[in-house]
Design a protein around this motif. Sequence first.
Motif, PDB file in Angstrom:
ATOM      1  N   PRO A  86       0.665  -1.252   0.324  1.00 50.63           N
ATOM      2  CA  PRO A  86       0.272   0.345  -0.067  1.00 50.63           C
ATOM      3  C   PRO A  86       0.602   1.303   0.153  1.00 50.63           C
ATOM      4  O   PRO A  86       0.621   2.601  -0.414  1.00 50.63           O
ATOM      5  CB  PRO A  86      -0.870  -0.505   1.453  1.00 50.63           C
ATOM      6  CG  PRO A  86      -0.891  -1.421   1.367  1.00 50.63           C
ATOM      7  CD  PRO A  86       0.765  -2.157   0.899  1.00 50.63           C
ATOM      8  N   VAL A  87       2.291   1.700   0.799  1.00 57.44           N
ATOM      9  CA  VAL A  87       2.931   2.323   0.408  1.00 57.44           C
ATOM     10  C   VAL A  87       3.628   2.465  -0.970  1.00 57.44           C
ATOM     11  O   VAL A  87       3.408   3.888  -1.078  1.00 57.44           O
ATOM     12  CB  VAL A  87       3.730   2.557   1.978  1.00 57.44           C
ATOM     13  CG1 VAL A  87       4.717   3.278   1.992  1.00 57.44           C
ATOM     14  CG2 VAL A  87       3.378   2.166   3.004  1.00 57.44           C
ATOM     15  N   ALA A  88       3.904   1.638  -1.217  1.00 55.66           N
ATOM     16  CA  ALA A  88       4.538   2.094  -2.529  1.00 55.66           C
ATOM     17  C   ALA A  88       3.278   2.435  -3.527  1.00 55.66           C
ATOM     18  O   ALA A  88       3.829   3.397  -4.128  1.00 55.66           O
ATOM     19  CB  ALA A  88       5.083   0.651  -2.700  1.00 55.66           C
ATOM     20  N   ARG A  89       2.331   1.620  -3.576  1.00 56.24           N
ATOM     21  CA  ARG A  89       1.274   1.496  -4.483  1.00 56.24           C
ATOM     22  C   ARG A  89       0.354   3.353  -4.513  1.00 56.24           C
ATOM     23  O   ARG A  89       0.590   4.112  -5.714  1.00 56.24           O
ATOM     24  CB  ARG A  89       0.048   0.853  -4.592  1.00 56.24           C
ATOM     25  CG  ARG A  89       0.234  -0.184  -5.233  1.00 56.24           C
ATOM     26  CD  ARG A  89       1.547  -0.732  -6.995  1.00 56.24           C
ATOM     27  NE  ARG A  89       0.399   0.217  -7.772  1.00 56.24           N
ATOM     28  CZ  ARG A  89       0.503   0.518  -9.235  1.00 56.24           C
ATOM     29  NH1 ARG A  89       2.142   0.335  -9.453  1.00 56.24           N
ATOM     30  NH2 ARG A  89       0.022   1.389  -9.764  1.00 56.24           N
ATOM     31  N   GLY A  90       0.682   3.367  -3.612  1.00 54.32           N
ATOM     32  CA  GLY A  90      -0.465   4.585  -2.525  1.00 54.32           C
ATOM     33  C   GLY A  90       0.998   6.022  -3.139  1.00 54.32           C
ATOM     34  O   GLY A  90       0.476   7.074  -3.780  1.00 54.32           O
ATOM     35  N   THR A  91       1.872   6.054  -3.326  1.00 57.03           N
ATOM     36  CA  THR A  91       3.293   6.788  -3.629  1.00 57.03           C
ATOM     37  C   THR A  91       2.978   6.993  -4.496  1.00 57.03           C
ATOM     38  O   THR A  91       3.226   8.151  -4.985  1.00 57.03           O
ATOM     39  CB  THR A  91       4.447   6.819  -2.120  1.00 57.03           C
ATOM     40  OG1 THR A  91       4.175   6.095  -0.679  1.00 57.03           O
ATOM     41  CG2 THR A  91       5.645   7.782  -2.787  1.00 57.03           C
ATOM     42  N   GLY A  92       3.553   6.125  -5.240  1.00 52.84           N
ATOM     43  CA  GLY A  92       3.342   5.736  -6.701  1.00 52.84           C
ATOM     44  C   GLY A  92       2.053   7.311  -6.687  1.00 52.84           C
ATOM     45  O   GLY A  92       2.312   7.657  -7.927  1.00 52.84           O
ATOM     46  N   ALA A  93       1.345   6.877  -7.174  1.00 54.59           N
ATOM     47  CA  ALA A  93      -0.545   7.452  -7.548  1.00 54.59           C
ATOM     48  C   ALA A  93       0.001   9.057  -7.430  1.00 54.59           C
ATOM     49  O   ALA A  93      -0.055   9.897  -8.169  1.00 54.59           O
ATOM     50  CB  ALA A  93      -1.617   6.564  -7.047  1.00 54.59           C
ATOM     51  N   LEU A  94       0.557   9.179  -5.478  1.00 57.03           N
ATOM     52  CA  LEU A  94       0.764  10.513  -5.947  1.00 57.03           C
ATOM     53  C   LEU A  94       2.060  11.632  -6.612  1.00 57.03           C
ATOM     54  O   LEU A  94       1.544  12.470  -6.994  1.00 57.03           O
ATOM     55  CB  LEU A  94       0.707  10.974  -3.966  1.00 57.03           C
ATOM     56  CG  LEU A  94      -0.765  10.702  -3.113  1.00 57.03           C
ATOM     57  CD1 LEU A  94       0.316  10.534  -1.777  1.00 57.03           C
ATOM     58  CD2 LEU A  94      -1.459  11.401  -3.643  1.00 57.03           C
ATOM     59  N   VAL A  95       2.637  10.768  -6.134  1.00 57.59           N
ATOM     60  CA  VAL A  95       4.026  11.561  -7.027  1.00 57.59           C
ATOM     61  C   VAL A  95       4.240  11.680  -8.984  1.00 57.59           C
ATOM     62  O   VAL A  95       4.305  12.749  -9.188  1.00 57.59           O
ATOM     63  CB  VAL A  95       5.368  10.579  -7.252  1.00 57.59           C
ATOM     64  CG1 VAL A  95       6.333  10.599  -7.678  1.00 57.59           C
ATOM     65  CG2 VAL A  95       5.729  10.130  -5.048  1.00 57.59           C
ATOM     66  N   ALA A  96       2.827  10.332  -9.015  1.00 56.57           N
ATOM     67  CA  ALA A  96       2.518  10.473 -10.468  1.00 56.57           C
ATOM     68  C   ALA A  96       1.584  11.765 -10.630  1.00 56.57           C
ATOM     69  O   ALA A  96       2.033  12.388 -11.799  1.00 56.57           O
ATOM     70  CB  ALA A  96       2.063   9.576 -10.926  1.00 56.57           C
ATOM     71  N   ALA A  97       0.986  12.395  -9.826  1.00 51.04           N
ATOM     72  CA  ALA A  97      -0.544  12.816 -10.127  1.00 51.04           C
ATOM     73  C   ALA A  97       0.255  14.394  -9.593  1.00 51.04           C
ATOM     74  O   ALA A  97       0.301  15.226 -10.509  1.00 51.04           O
ATOM     75  CB  ALA A  97      -1.133  13.081  -9.322  1.00 51.04           C
TER      76      ALA A  97
END
Length: 282
Positions: A86-97
């Motif tokens: 969850p940390v990796a996927r959630g962080t990835g989505a935020l960084v992408a945005a």
Amino acid sequence: MATVSALASAALHAGWNLAVKRREERDLALWGQFSAAALLCAPLVALSGVATASLPQVLTSTAAHVAYVSSLRNAYDHGEFSFSYPVARGTGALVAALLGAFVLHDRLSALSWAGVITAVAGLAGVALSSDRRRLRTKGRLGHDLSWSLVTGGLIGVYTVIDASGARVAGAWKYGTTLFVCQGLALLTIGLVSEKTAAFRSSLRAGWAGHLAAGTALVGAYLLVLVAVEKAPVGYVAVLRESSVVMGAAAGWMVLGEKSGAERIVASAVILVGLALLVTGAG
């Protein structure tokens, strides 16, 4: 149909990550499944053609994926699945945005920023669910959190690169070309690494497992393409990121990890934040 496709994509993504986590030699598993994905996509590239217009993005994203695979392995080596995923996927989505707003000039509204704050709160909830003694090593972030954040950062970077490439060459042609390139790169790394003998043995003895994981890897991507043909991208994106909740649940119920219920709630907060982010951007 779009809902089923998006949720199936989320389940496949969480599933192949869970399969990697359960392996002792996680680098061999990752090299093998990405190699299998390249094999599966090679005929598709032969039919649709190489994404020549987006080759700079393909090559840059391939390099980012190589780093991502190494970071993901470290995240799973040091952290529990219900924590790292969850940390990796959630962080990835935020960084992408955020990168999309600054690099691709995507618009973020006030609602989107509220989503960013909500998602960050959810990420903090997952982080705090872990034993605080493991989050600090001599005053520094523990390996479980630091590698998960690095992995998320790389996810965000290659997501923005891929968005740029797909806008030029088309998602199908770009995605299949990328799978072939990154698979060939990781296959080469596996064959020239110090684990060459073990990797060759893994390819011979475990080819069925690699092929199944590679199919899940490619299938998760193709199902998103199917979904966005039938429904708005934002709707699909939110359903796709439901994988963060699935990952937290899998770590708790399949692997028997502690703090699972707390992490499911925190992951749900991440998902709500991402939903607000996508809604505001739309």
